[in-house]
Design an enzyme around this catalytic site. Structure first.
Site, PDB file in Angstrom:
ATOM      1  N   GLU A 290       0.818  -1.226   0.000  1.00 17.46           N
ATOM      2  CA  GLU A 290       0.000   0.000   0.000  1.00 17.46           C
ATOM      3  C   GLU A 290       0.845   1.266   0.000  1.00 17.46           C
ATOM      4  OE1 GLU A 290      -2.046  -0.571   3.696  1.00 17.46           O
ATOM      5  OE2 GLU A 290      -3.652  -1.712   2.772  1.00 17.46           O
ATOM      6  N   ARG A 330       3.286  20.043   7.346  1.00 15.34           N
ATOM      7  CA  ARG A 330       4.278  19.013   7.685  1.00 15.34           C
ATOM      8  C   ARG A 330       5.503  19.539   8.454  1.00 15.34           C
ATOM      9  NH1 ARG A 330       6.656  15.982   4.893  1.00 15.34           N
ATOM     10  NH2 ARG A 330       6.310  14.065   6.044  1.00 15.34           N
ATOM     11  N   TYR A 334       5.856  17.457  11.790  1.00 15.06           N
ATOM     12  CA  TYR A 334       6.911  16.419  11.832  1.00 15.06           C
ATOM     13  C   TYR A 334       8.315  17.001  11.695  1.00 15.06           C
ATOM     14  CZ  TYR A 334       2.630  14.323   9.900  1.00 15.06           C
ATOM     15  OH  TYR A 334       1.326  13.980   9.630  1.00 15.06           O
ATOM     16  N   CYS A 360      -1.058  33.095  10.689  1.00 18.16           N
ATOM     17  CA  CYS A 360      -0.807  33.947  11.833  1.00 18.16           C
ATOM     18  C   CYS A 360      -0.283  33.133  12.998  1.00 18.16           C
ATOM     19  CB  CYS A 360      -2.085  34.686  12.198  1.00 18.16           C
ATOM     20  SG  CYS A 360      -1.728  36.091  13.214  1.00 18.16           S
ATOM     21  N   GLU A 361       0.921  32.625  12.832  1.00 14.58           N
ATOM     22  CA  GLU A 361       1.526  31.795  13.876  1.00 14.58           C
ATOM     23  C   GLU A 361       3.039  31.879  13.706  1.00 14.58           C
ATOM     24  OE1 GLU A 361      -0.908  28.464  14.710  1.00 14.58           O
ATOM     25  OE2 GLU A 361       0.797  27.271  15.391  1.00 14.58           O
ATOM     26  N   TYR A 389       0.547  14.077   1.128  1.00 16.40           N
ATOM     27  CA  TYR A 389       0.107  14.613   2.411  1.00 16.40           C
ATOM     28  C   TYR A 389       0.209  16.141   2.474  1.00 16.40           C
ATOM     29  CZ  TYR A 389       0.626   9.683   3.533  1.00 16.40           C
ATOM     30  OH  TYR A 389       0.531   8.324   3.510  1.00 16.40           O
TER      31      TYR A 389
HETATM   32  N1  LLP Z   1      -1.251   1.810   4.596  1.00 18.40           N
HETATM   33  C1  LLP Z   1      -1.682   2.239   5.774  1.00 18.40           C
HETATM   34  C2  LLP Z   1      -2.549   1.374   6.568  1.00 18.40           C
HETATM   35  C3  LLP Z   1      -1.310   3.505   6.248  1.00 18.40           C
HETATM   36  O1  LLP Z   1      -1.745   3.893   7.448  1.00 18.40           O
HETATM   37  C4  LLP Z   1      -0.493   4.331   5.457  1.00 18.40           C
HETATM   38  C5  LLP Z   1      -0.126   5.666   5.923  1.00 18.40           C
HETATM   39  C6  LLP Z   1      -0.078   3.857   4.208  1.00 18.40           C
HETATM   40  C7  LLP Z   1      -0.462   2.585   3.803  1.00 18.40           C
HETATM   41  C8  LLP Z   1       0.771   4.659   3.271  1.00 18.40           C
HETATM   42  O2  LLP Z   1       2.037   4.917   3.781  1.00 18.40           O
HETATM   43  P1  LLP Z   1       3.121   5.685   2.911  1.00 18.40           P
HETATM   44  O3  LLP Z   1       3.527   4.763   1.774  1.00 18.40           O
HETATM   45  O4  LLP Z   1       2.499   6.907   2.385  1.00 18.40           O
HETATM   46  O5  LLP Z   1       4.233   5.945   3.838  1.00 18.40           O
HETATM   47  N2  LLP Z   1       0.626  12.525   7.278  1.00 18.40           N
HETATM   48  C9  LLP Z   1       1.904  11.850   7.391  1.00 18.40           C
HETATM   49  C10 LLP Z   1       1.866  10.435   6.904  1.00 18.40           C
HETATM   50  C11 LLP Z   1       0.818   9.584   7.579  1.00 18.40           C
HETATM   51  C12 LLP Z   1       0.792   8.191   7.065  1.00 18.40           C
HETATM   52  C13 LLP Z   1      -0.429   7.498   7.477  1.00 18.40           C
HETATM   53  N3  LLP Z   1      -0.546   6.195   6.998  1.00 18.40           N
HETATM   54  C14 LLP Z   1       2.968  12.671   6.671  1.00 18.40           C
HETATM   55  O6  LLP Z   1       2.658  13.733   6.150  1.00 18.40           O
HETATM   56  O7  LLP Z   1       4.124  12.281   6.638  1.00 18.40           O
END
Ligand code: LLP
Length: 445
Positions: A290, A330, A334, A360-361, A389
């Site tokens: 995924e 982000r 993070y 405004c921060e 994201y």
């Molecule tokens: N599968 C599941 C169950 C997940 O929870 C996620 C990401 C993915 C796949 C995809 O993961 P990726 O390949 O994108 O790393 N907002 C955060 C990232 C949160 C990820 C949440 N889950 C950011 O901006 O870094």
């Protein structure tokens, strides 16, 4: 010079996106603007499919739509033969509105509501990734009431900490996601699912985390899943047909980040699982992975217009753009690092700037230190690697309208998501006599 696939510096030093001048895109569509090179998204999708074929396991790629979802993106994923991972009924709704086949959708979430489950089951969702024993029972109830049998994967928390940002580590035993692999809780879940008449148990799911750079965590995840499959056969007497191993491949946002290739990732995660099972003489289930970020991140940039430029008493130069933490939370969330370039002269320069947003921060800094040529008010600044994201996590903080999204494909740029207007902000407000009329309309389903 190529910076990322489809993003390059032209002969006059200007930034080109899918062959088009970033300056022209900003002029045509306004700023701030999310721009995607659609070919680059498609290349990544194909790369995943190719690498999985190379390690010869039966496998499908479910694009994690939380990274970036629009009708167009769902169509791109569909055309490239991907499945889709959705994390809410809203994402499911958008994807199916794009014509994405529901039977190729995996539905995730640690707290899906009964309404969400009903909507997904009724509309023929491919798999539900059950997150708890209670949810397995809930799926049974809803599927039975609808006269359906629902294919289900059981999400486990395998007890792996992949040493990424704390907010992105989902594989630990005390994660809010999944059933911990602890004192046989996962086997208990399988036994429960097997007893449920309208639930078809397909296998396990794990996702140890996101933005992971080290191969060893993927290897550990693969091996651990191998042990879980062995366990399941011994303790519950079934060997599942499928295994979903999540996403998580880390992406380089700045040149110092060292990312694994898609091939290395697939080999580490899926290859280690395959090796573990083949050592035990067990067959290979059908695999899902995924990926989200690694498919879209580097295909996207954000274009901003430079406004105020200030010199601080410390001597530091501060450059403010017409977006900020509302379109890119982000850095705040993070401590994420980014690189930016001027659209007219896309190269590093000698001058140091702190790039701040207009929210405004005080903490609304997009880039702590960017080295650029001399920047002027009105210049277009491109922040790189903003495809994952960003749009999906953008907000209306300070009532800033959300930027639009443009795709560049086959040398043509076209809008995919319209920029919000002040009218949009007003439209969701409820006043006076509208209140009564709208009260009955608050539920989404
Ligand atoms: N599968 C599941 C169950 C997940 O929870 C996620 C990401 C993915 C796949 C995809 O993961 P990726 O390949 O994108 O790393 N907002 C955060 C990232 C949160 C990820 C949440 N889950 C950011 O901006 O870094």
């Amino acid at each position: 010079m190529q910076l990322y696939p489809g993003i390059e510096v032209g002969p006059g030093g200007e930034l080109l996106v899918g062959g088009l001048k970033a300056l022209d895109l900003a002029r045509t569509f306004g700023t701030p603007l999310y721009v995607y090179v659609e070919d680059a998204i498609r290349w990544k999708a194909r790369e995943y499919l190719k690498e999985l074929r190379r390690i010869s396991v039966p496998a499908d790629v479910a694009y994690a739509s939380k990274a970036y979802l629009s009708l167009r993106m769902a169509r791109v994923a569909g055309e490239e033969g991907l499945w889709l991972d959705v994390a809410s009924a809203g994402e499911f709704f958008l994807a199916t509105k794009a014509g994405f086949p529901p039977e190729r959708i995996l539905f995730h979430g640690n707290n899906k509501s009964p309404e969400e489950l009903k909507m997904a089951i009724k509309n023929g969702v491919g798999r539900i990734v059950a997150d708890s024993l209670a949810e397995i029972k809930r799926i049974q109830e809803i599927a039975s009431a609808l006269g359906r049998t629902q294919a289900v994967l059981i999400r486990v928390a395998p007890g792996i900490d992949p040493h990424t940002h704390k907010a992105l580590a989902t594989g630990r035993i005390d994660s809010k996601f999944g059933i911990p692999v602890y004192r046989g809780a996962h086997i208990e879940a399988v036994r429960l699912a097997l007893k449920m008449k309208n639930v078809r148990f397909m296998g396990f799911h794990c996702h140890v985390g996101s933005q992971i750079f080290e191969r060893r965590w993927f290897e550990l995840a693969g091996k651990t899943m191998g042990a879980i499959y062995e366990d399941c056969l011994k303790a519950a007497g079934v060997f599942p047909e499928e295994c979903d191993m999540g996403g998580g491949l880390g992406v380089a946002y700045v040149p110092e980040d060292k990312e694994l290739s898609i091939g290395e990732y697939c080999e580490a995660l899926v290859g280690s699982f395959r090796d573990r099972l083949s050592n035990l003489g067990l067959p290979m289930p059908r695999i899902f992975i995924e990926p989200g970020r690694s498919i879209v991140a580097q295909a996207g940039i954000t274009l901003y217009k430079v406004g105020t430029i200030k010199r601080l008493p410390s001597g530091q130069k501060l450059l403010a753009v017409d977006g900020g933490m509302a379109d890119n939370p982000r850095p705040m969330l993070y401590s994420a690092k980014y690189r930016c370039l001027l659209a007219r002269q896309a190269r590093e320069g000698q001058l140091s700037y702190r790039v701040v947003g207009k929210n405004c921060e005080e903490g609304d800094t997009l880039i702590e230190e960017a080295f650029l040529p001399m920047v002027r008010t009105g210049d277009i600044l491109a922040v790189m690697v903003t495809g994952a994201y960003h749009y999906s996590m953008s907000s209306n903080y300070n009532a800033l309208p959300r930027p639009g999204v443009v795709h560049v494909y086959e040398g043509r740029a076209f809008p995919v998501v319209r920029r919000q207007t002040y009218r949009d902000l007003l439209d969701e407000q409820i006043e006076g006599t509208d209140r009564l009329a709208l009260a009955s309309n608050m539920g989404q389903f």
